[in-house]
Write a protein that holds these residues in place. Structure first.
Motif, PDB file in Angstrom:
ATOM      1  N   THR A  39       0.998  -1.436  -0.028  1.00 45.12           N
ATOM      2  CA  THR A  39      -0.169   0.362  -0.413  1.00 45.12           C
ATOM      3  C   THR A  39       1.121   1.056  -0.173  1.00 45.12           C
ATOM      4  O   THR A  39       0.682   2.308  -0.723  1.00 45.12           O
ATOM      5  CB  THR A  39      -1.004  -0.033   0.826  1.00 45.12           C
ATOM      6  N   ILE A  40       1.907   1.364   0.861  1.00 45.01           N
ATOM      7  CA  ILE A  40       2.518   1.591   0.956  1.00 45.01           C
ATOM      8  C   ILE A  40       3.785   2.967  -0.782  1.00 45.01           C
ATOM      9  O   ILE A  40       3.069   3.712  -0.914  1.00 45.01           O
ATOM     10  CB  ILE A  40       3.853   2.104   1.873  1.00 45.01           C
ATOM     11  N   LYS A  41       3.851   1.538  -1.278  1.00 49.78           N
ATOM     12  CA  LYS A  41       4.291   1.138  -2.525  1.00 49.78           C
ATOM     13  C   LYS A  41       3.689   2.059  -3.153  1.00 49.78           C
ATOM     14  O   LYS A  41       3.763   2.897  -4.592  1.00 49.78           O
ATOM     15  CB  LYS A  41       4.814   0.094  -3.197  1.00 49.78           C
ATOM     16  N   ARG A  42       2.603   1.263  -3.030  1.00 49.69           N
ATOM     17  CA  ARG A  42       0.808   1.801  -4.438  1.00 49.69           C
ATOM     18  C   ARG A  42       0.744   3.784  -4.255  1.00 49.69           C
ATOM     19  O   ARG A  42       1.473   4.539  -5.039  1.00 49.69           O
ATOM     20  CB  ARG A  42      -0.268   1.375  -4.280  1.00 49.69           C
ATOM     21  N   VAL A  43       0.976   4.143  -2.801  1.00 50.27           N
ATOM     22  CA  VAL A  43       0.410   5.767  -2.850  1.00 50.27           C
ATOM     23  C   VAL A  43       1.822   6.289  -3.176  1.00 50.27           C
ATOM     24  O   VAL A  43       1.304   7.523  -3.775  1.00 50.27           O
ATOM     25  CB  VAL A  43       0.338   5.681  -1.017  1.00 50.27           C
ATOM     26  N   LEU A  44       2.964   5.495  -2.911  1.00 47.93           N
ATOM     27  CA  LEU A  44       4.225   6.724  -3.247  1.00 47.93           C
ATOM     28  C   LEU A  44       4.342   6.946  -4.518  1.00 47.93           C
ATOM     29  O   LEU A  44       4.692   7.693  -5.442  1.00 47.93           O
ATOM     30  CB  LEU A  44       5.671   5.812  -3.075  1.00 47.93           C
ATOM     31  N   ALA A  45       3.648   5.779  -5.657  1.00 40.47           N
ATOM     32  CA  ALA A  45       3.815   6.015  -7.024  1.00 40.47           C
ATOM     33  C   ALA A  45       2.407   6.390  -7.124  1.00 40.47           C
ATOM     34  O   ALA A  45       2.208   7.269  -8.116  1.00 40.47           O
ATOM     35  CB  ALA A  45       3.648   4.108  -7.543  1.00 40.47           C
ATOM     36  N   GLU A  46       1.448   6.555  -6.533  1.00 39.33           N
ATOM     37  CA  GLU A  46       0.748   7.308  -7.392  1.00 39.33           C
ATOM     38  C   GLU A  46       0.599   9.216  -6.824  1.00 39.33           C
ATOM     39  O   GLU A  46       0.560   9.742  -7.752  1.00 39.33           O
ATOM     40  CB  GLU A  46      -1.267   7.322  -6.322  1.00 39.33           C
ATOM     41  N   VAL A  47       1.762   9.205  -5.938  1.00 41.36           N
ATOM     42  CA  VAL A  47       1.950  10.351  -5.669  1.00 41.36           C
ATOM     43  C   VAL A  47       2.934  10.754  -6.834  1.00 41.36           C
ATOM     44  O   VAL A  47       2.786  12.449  -6.887  1.00 41.36           O
ATOM     45  CB  VAL A  47       2.690  10.766  -3.677  1.00 41.36           C
ATOM     46  N   ARG A  48       4.076  10.403  -6.677  1.00 40.48           N
ATOM     47  CA  ARG A  48       4.830  10.882  -7.873  1.00 40.48           C
ATOM     48  C   ARG A  48       4.382  10.861  -9.176  1.00 40.48           C
ATOM     49  O   ARG A  48       4.946  10.958 -10.684  1.00 40.48           O
ATOM     50  CB  ARG A  48       5.868   9.979  -7.665  1.00 40.48           C
ATOM     51  N   LYS A  49       3.498  10.357  -9.086  1.00 41.78           N
ATOM     52  CA  LYS A  49       2.476   9.951 -10.830  1.00 41.78           C
ATOM     53  C   LYS A  49       2.894   9.506 -12.264  1.00 41.78           C
ATOM     54  O   LYS A  49       4.003   9.487 -12.889  1.00 41.78           O
ATOM     55  CB  LYS A  49       2.220  11.790 -11.261  1.00 41.78           C
ATOM     56  N   ASN A  50       3.352   7.757 -11.236  1.00 40.04           N
ATOM     57  CA  ASN A  50       4.757   6.590 -11.743  1.00 40.04           C
ATOM     58  C   ASN A  50       4.198   5.569 -11.275  1.00 40.04           C
ATOM     59  O   ASN A  50       4.768   5.738 -10.084  1.00 40.04           O
ATOM     60  CB  ASN A  50       6.747   7.522 -11.510  1.00 40.04           C
ATOM     61  N   PRO A  51       3.607   5.281 -12.864  1.00 36.66           N
ATOM     62  CA  PRO A  51       2.885   4.011 -12.306  1.00 36.66           C
ATOM     63  C   PRO A  51       4.234   2.575 -11.888  1.00 36.66           C
ATOM     64  O   PRO A  51       4.140   1.652 -11.310  1.00 36.66           O
ATOM     65  CB  PRO A  51       1.184   3.191 -12.644  1.00 36.66           C
ATOM     66  N   ASP A  52       4.924   3.045 -12.622  1.00 38.73           N
ATOM     67  CA  ASP A  52       6.336   1.543 -12.774  1.00 38.73           C
ATOM     68  C   ASP A  52       6.531   1.721 -11.334  1.00 38.73           C
ATOM     69  O   ASP A  52       7.965   0.993 -11.589  1.00 38.73           O
ATOM     70  CB  ASP A  52       6.556   2.343 -13.997  1.00 38.73           C
ATOM     71  N   LEU A  53       6.688   3.319 -10.632  1.00 39.15           N
ATOM     72  CA  LEU A  53       8.171   3.031  -9.525  1.00 39.15           C
ATOM     73  C   LEU A  53       7.666   1.754  -8.546  1.00 39.15           C
ATOM     74  O   LEU A  53       8.049   1.528  -7.782  1.00 39.15           O
ATOM     75  CB  LEU A  53       7.562   4.494  -8.895  1.00 39.15           C
ATOM     76  N   ALA A  54       6.727   1.505  -8.230  1.00 37.86           N
ATOM     77  CA  ALA A  54       5.904   0.547  -6.849  1.00 37.86           C
ATOM     78  C   ALA A  54       7.038  -0.068  -7.271  1.00 37.86           C
ATOM     79  O   ALA A  54       7.010  -0.940  -6.801  1.00 37.86           O
ATOM     80  CB  ALA A  54       4.655   0.352  -7.250  1.00 37.86           C
ATOM     81  N   ALA A  55       6.667  -0.616  -8.909  1.00 38.31           N
ATOM     82  CA  ALA A  55       7.562  -2.302  -9.492  1.00 38.31           C
ATOM     83  C   ALA A  55       8.732  -2.308  -8.030  1.00 38.31           C
ATOM     84  O   ALA A  55       9.966  -2.982  -8.636  1.00 38.31           O
ATOM     85  CB  ALA A  55       6.645  -2.533 -10.691  1.00 38.31           C
ATOM     86  N   ALA A  56       9.586  -1.228  -8.567  1.00 37.65           N
ATOM     87  CA  ALA A  56      10.916  -0.943  -8.775  1.00 37.65           C
ATOM     88  C   ALA A  56      11.514  -0.883  -7.233  1.00 37.65           C
ATOM     89  O   ALA A  56      12.549  -0.475  -7.277  1.00 37.65           O
ATOM     90  CB  ALA A  56      11.630   0.408  -9.345  1.00 37.65           C
ATOM     91  N   MET A  57      10.665  -0.431  -6.200  1.00 42.05           N
ATOM     92  CA  MET A  57      10.663  -0.203  -4.212  1.00 42.05           C
ATOM     93  C   MET A  57      10.974  -1.343  -4.016  1.00 42.05           C
ATOM     94  O   MET A  57      10.178  -2.622  -4.501  1.00 42.05           O
ATOM     95  CB  MET A  57       9.874   0.964  -3.810  1.00 42.05           C
ATOM     96  N   THR A  58      11.462  -1.647  -2.800  1.00 36.56           N
ATOM     97  CA  THR A  58      11.512  -2.330  -2.103  1.00 36.56           C
ATOM     98  C   THR A  58      11.576  -1.448  -0.483  1.00 36.56           C
ATOM     99  O   THR A  58      11.341  -0.549  -0.406  1.00 36.56           O
ATOM    100  CB  THR A  58      13.322  -3.261  -2.576  1.00 36.56           C
ATOM    101  N   PRO A  59      11.219  -2.723   0.419  1.00 38.30           N
ATOM    102  CA  PRO A  59      11.182  -2.600   1.643  1.00 38.30           C
ATOM    103  C   PRO A  59      12.242  -1.942   2.144  1.00 38.30           C
ATOM    104  O   PRO A  59      12.133  -0.518   2.944  1.00 38.30           O
ATOM    105  CB  PRO A  59      10.863  -3.496   3.005  1.00 38.30           C
TER     106      PRO A  59
END
Length: 89
Positions: free
Chosen positions: A11-31
């Protein structure tokens, strides 16, 4: 990692990707992704991120207990959110 922690991190990754307006960002993030240094939110994005987290988790961030260190990684933020959720149960 337990299912609740995994869901919180996702959920945190999804929210970050939404805020950055970059849907691909969530897949690139790790804990271990550093929210401040790796994601690089500006001040307005940071406010939007915090408000979006409050909405996503139905909780209020307590700025008396919230510390800059909680943004050092997605996992640390997840632990903080889990603690806040336990307080509201």
């Amino acid at each position: 990692m337990n299912e609740m922690k995994t869901d919180t991190i996702e959920t945190i990754k999804r929210v970050l990707a939404e805020v950055r307006k970059n849907p691909d960002l969530a897949a690139a993030m790790t804990p271990s992704t550093d929210i401040v240094n790796d994601i690089g939110l500006d001040s307005l994005q940071m406010i939007t991120f915090i408000l979006s987290l409050e909405d996503a988790f139905s909780l209020e961030i307590d700025f008396e207990t919230f510390d800059f260190d909680h943004l050092a990684s997605i996992a640390k933020l997840s632990d903080y959110i889990a603690g806040r959720m336990k307080e509201h149960v």
